[in-house]
Design an enzyme around this catalytic site. Structure first.
Site, mmCIF file in Angstrom:
data_model
loop_
_atom_site.group_PDB
_atom_site.id
_atom_site.type_symbol
_atom_site.label_atom_id
_atom_site.label_comp_id
_atom_site.label_asym_id
_atom_site.label_seq_id
_atom_site.Cartn_x
_atom_site.Cartn_y
_atom_site.Cartn_z
ATOM 1 N N ASP A 33 0.860 -1.189 0.000
ATOM 2 C CA ASP A 33 0.000 0.000 0.000
ATOM 3 C C ASP A 33 0.892 1.234 0.000
ATOM 4 O O ASP A 33 1.900 1.277 0.728
ATOM 5 C CB ASP A 33 -0.879 -0.027 1.272
ATOM 6 C CG ASP A 33 -2.085 0.902 1.181
ATOM 7 O OD1 ASP A 33 -3.211 0.392 1.332
ATOM 8 O OD2 ASP A 33 -1.905 2.121 0.978
ATOM 9 N N ALA A 75 -6.314 -2.013 -4.228
ATOM 10 C CA ALA A 75 -5.799 -0.649 -4.398
ATOM 11 C C ALA A 75 -6.431 0.033 -5.607
ATOM 12 O O ALA A 75 -6.306 -0.456 -6.731
ATOM 13 C CB ALA A 75 -4.285 -0.690 -4.567
ATOM 14 N N SER A 118 -16.963 -3.427 -9.216
ATOM 15 C CA SER A 118 -18.003 -2.555 -8.666
ATOM 16 C C SER A 118 -19.304 -2.676 -9.438
ATOM 17 O O SER A 118 -19.302 -2.899 -10.661
ATOM 18 C CB SER A 118 -17.509 -1.110 -8.748
ATOM 19 O OG SER A 118 -18.536 -0.213 -8.396
ATOM 20 N N TYR A 142 -15.005 6.224 -13.172
ATOM 21 C CA TYR A 142 -14.675 5.200 -12.182
ATOM 22 C C TYR A 142 -15.174 3.828 -12.643
ATOM 23 O O TYR A 142 -14.425 2.843 -12.670
ATOM 24 C CB TYR A 142 -15.300 5.562 -10.830
ATOM 25 C CG TYR A 142 -15.255 4.429 -9.842
ATOM 26 C CD1 TYR A 142 -14.040 4.004 -9.310
ATOM 27 C CD2 TYR A 142 -16.410 3.756 -9.452
ATOM 28 C CE1 TYR A 142 -13.985 2.939 -8.423
ATOM 29 C CE2 TYR A 142 -16.369 2.702 -8.565
ATOM 30 C CZ TYR A 142 -15.155 2.290 -8.055
ATOM 31 O OH TYR A 142 -15.107 1.230 -7.184
ATOM 32 N N LYS A 146 -13.031 0.264 -13.803
ATOM 33 C CA LYS A 146 -13.235 -1.074 -13.234
ATOM 34 C C LYS A 146 -13.602 -2.084 -14.331
ATOM 35 O O LYS A 146 -13.155 -3.225 -14.313
ATOM 36 C CB LYS A 146 -14.323 -1.023 -12.156
ATOM 37 C CG LYS A 146 -13.893 -0.271 -10.896
ATOM 38 C CD LYS A 146 -12.903 -1.086 -10.094
ATOM 39 C CE LYS A 146 -12.358 -0.365 -8.897
ATOM 40 N NZ LYS A 146 -11.428 -1.172 -8.087
ATOM 41 N N ALA A 207 -26.458 16.708 3.339
ATOM 42 C CA ALA A 207 -27.151 17.146 2.121
ATOM 43 C C ALA A 207 -27.644 15.919 1.367
ATOM 44 O O ALA A 207 -26.892 14.963 1.172
ATOM 45 C CB ALA A 207 -26.183 17.943 1.240
HETATM 46 N N1 UFG Z 1 -25.399 10.924 -0.936
HETATM 47 C C1 UFG Z 1 -26.098 12.020 -0.477
HETATM 48 N N2 UFG Z 1 -25.440 12.901 0.308
HETATM 49 C C2 UFG Z 1 -24.143 12.762 0.668
HETATM 50 C C3 UFG Z 1 -23.434 11.623 0.193
HETATM 51 C C4 UFG Z 1 -24.108 10.726 -0.613
HETATM 52 O O1 UFG Z 1 -27.268 12.205 -0.777
HETATM 53 O O2 UFG Z 1 -23.610 13.623 1.387
HETATM 54 C C5 UFG Z 1 -26.107 9.963 -1.774
HETATM 55 C C6 UFG Z 1 -25.443 9.751 -3.113
HETATM 56 O O3 UFG Z 1 -25.872 10.695 -4.034
HETATM 57 C C7 UFG Z 1 -25.880 8.325 -3.427
HETATM 58 C C8 UFG Z 1 -26.019 7.663 -2.070
HETATM 59 O O4 UFG Z 1 -26.088 8.719 -1.122
HETATM 60 O O5 UFG Z 1 -27.130 8.346 -4.035
HETATM 61 C C9 UFG Z 1 -24.842 6.797 -1.719
HETATM 62 O O6 UFG Z 1 -23.665 7.565 -1.941
HETATM 63 P P1 UFG Z 1 -22.234 7.077 -1.512
HETATM 64 O O7 UFG Z 1 -21.260 8.161 -1.881
HETATM 65 O O8 UFG Z 1 -22.260 6.592 -0.111
HETATM 66 O O9 UFG Z 1 -22.009 5.799 -2.405
HETATM 67 P P2 UFG Z 1 -22.052 5.688 -3.993
HETATM 68 O O10 UFG Z 1 -23.338 4.997 -4.302
HETATM 69 O O11 UFG Z 1 -21.760 6.911 -4.737
HETATM 70 O O12 UFG Z 1 -20.728 4.851 -4.206
HETATM 71 C C10 UFG Z 1 -20.657 3.513 -4.051
HETATM 72 C C11 UFG Z 1 -19.216 3.087 -3.925
HETATM 73 C C12 UFG Z 1 -18.493 3.330 -5.202
HETATM 74 C C13 UFG Z 1 -19.267 2.740 -6.330
HETATM 75 C C14 UFG Z 1 -20.642 3.287 -6.368
HETATM 76 C C15 UFG Z 1 -21.455 2.749 -7.504
HETATM 77 O O13 UFG Z 1 -18.588 3.789 -2.874
HETATM 78 O O14 UFG Z 1 -17.237 2.730 -5.131
HETATM 79 O O15 UFG Z 1 -21.269 2.943 -5.169
HETATM 80 O O16 UFG Z 1 -22.331 3.749 -7.946
HETATM 81 F F1 UFG Z 1 -18.703 3.008 -7.518
#
Ligand code: UFG
Length: 326
Positions: A33, A75, A118, A142, A146, A207
């Site tokens: 890492d 990673a 993913s 992203y 993948k 938010a």
């Molecule tokens: N969200 C909010 N407010 C925030 C943060 C997130 O409303 O402050 C929402 C996002 O828009 C999303 C949901 O909460 O709809 C989940 O968001 P996350 O950031 O927790 O997770 P993601 O779905 O974006 O990401 C995850 C993984 C990624 C992967 C992705 C696939 O962390 O590695 O799912 O879409 F690529």
């Protein structure tokens, strides 16, 4: 002697949980890492090597020194929104550096790799729950990095005999139930940790990114899966390949979709604290609904998640994030 396993990104969130389980199962994790996103304190099991996947000679050296044939490859950069702003860094780190790893493995005859893929490789799904044979049409860089690696693995499997499994995670969440490690990103983009920081009084509100999606309450729906259950699947995937299983991909999710508002409700239940929200614009690159079918992992790997319920997942995360809060 215990079997050594190289764990790239073993100081990161999912990687560190996998190391803990590998150690408990009698393997010897060798963490590789560069600490750009991981934490030295999270790499508590096995051997730690500070190194970068940009350096192929360093990868070969660690593979040879520890006589490693099996690799868990975590990673990577993993923030959708950041990947939209910085595709160069994502292709460099997630694709070019993975090519270095695969070349190093071929050159020293390490033959087994489990890849952290993913649900982002599916893009906006035609149907949910998504099964592994759903078309992969990622909608952000992203997800494209993948998917590119999945395709590289298929070609390396055909040409060089590399044995591989891609594990397509849905939304990794929660923390080690014993509280030794947890999610620790800086900055933190993920919903559950952010919501818990609000509960802990470290942020004024969370938010909601978009309340106008075509979902029952207008907010995005995700399939949250416990990080220790993801770790479990990695060990099972190693055993599957060691037992002669063929190259393939498995979804890892619980098959239940929860909206952003439902996650916030769960956190209020678990913590017993109010969580103020504001409504904000959609975040670029977010599909409306991602829910997976993991029947294949259950049938073929015998994967059986220990924490399928959202409240239980949030509870383990709260024990980690809320530690020390009054
Ligand atoms: N969200 C909010 N407010 C925030 C943060 C997130 O409303 O402050 C929402 C996002 O828009 C999303 C949901 O909460 O709809 C989940 O968001 P996350 O950031 O927790 O997770 P993601 O779905 O974006 O990401 C995850 C993984 C990624 C992967 C992705 C696939 O962390 O590695 O799912 O879409 F690529």
């Amino acid at each position: 002697m215990s079997t050594p396993v190289l764990v790239t990104g073993g100081a990161g969130y999912v990687g560190s949980h996998a190391c803990k389980l590998l150690h408990a199962r009698g393997y010897h994790p060798v963490v590789f890492d560069n600490l750009s996103r991981g934490h030295r304190r999270a790499a508590q099991w096995g051997t730690f090597v500070e190194g970068d996947l940009g350096d192929k000679d360093a990868i070969k050296a660690v593979l040879l020194e520890h006589r490693i044939s099996q690799v868990l490859h975590f990673a990577a950069y993993a923030y959708v929104a950041e990947s939209v702003r910085r595709p160069r860094q994502y292709y460099r780190n997630n694709v070019a550096n993975t090519l270095n790893l695969l070349e190093a493995m071929v050159e020293v005859e390490s033959d087994t790799l489990i890849f952290s893929s993913s649900c982002a490789t599916y893009g906006e799904p035609d149907t949910v729950p998504i099964s592994e044979d759903h078309p992969q049409r990622p909608i952000n860089p992203y997800g494209r990095t993948k998917l590119t690696v999945e395709r590289m693995l298929a070609d390396f499997g055909d040409a060089y005999g590399l044995k591989h499994v891609s594990l397509r995670y849905f939304n990794a969440a929660g923390a080690d139930p014993a509280g030794e490690i947890g999610e620790d990103h800086d900055p933190e983009p993920h919903l559950i940790p952010l919501v818990l920081e609000v509960a802990a009084g470290q942020r004024p509100h969370v938010a909601i990114f978009g309340a106008d999606y075509p979902t029952p309450d207008g907010t995005c729906v995700r399939d949250y899966v416990h990080v220790s259950d993801l770790a479990q699947a990695h060990v099972q995937a190693l055993e599957y390949l060691a037992g002669g299983g063929g190259n393939t991909a498995f979804n890892l999710g619980n098959g239940d979709g929860y909206s952003v508002r439902e996650v916030i409700d769960s956190a209020q239940r678990v913590t017993g604290r109010p969580i103020p929200v504001i409504e904000a614009r959609r975040r670029w690159g977010d599909p409306a609904r991602l829910v997976g079918s993991s029947e294949r992992a259950r049938e073929v790997l015998g994967w059986n998640p220990e924490f399928p319920e959202l409240d239980a997942i949030v509870d383990t995360a709260w024990k980690w994030h809320g530690r020390g809060t009054p």
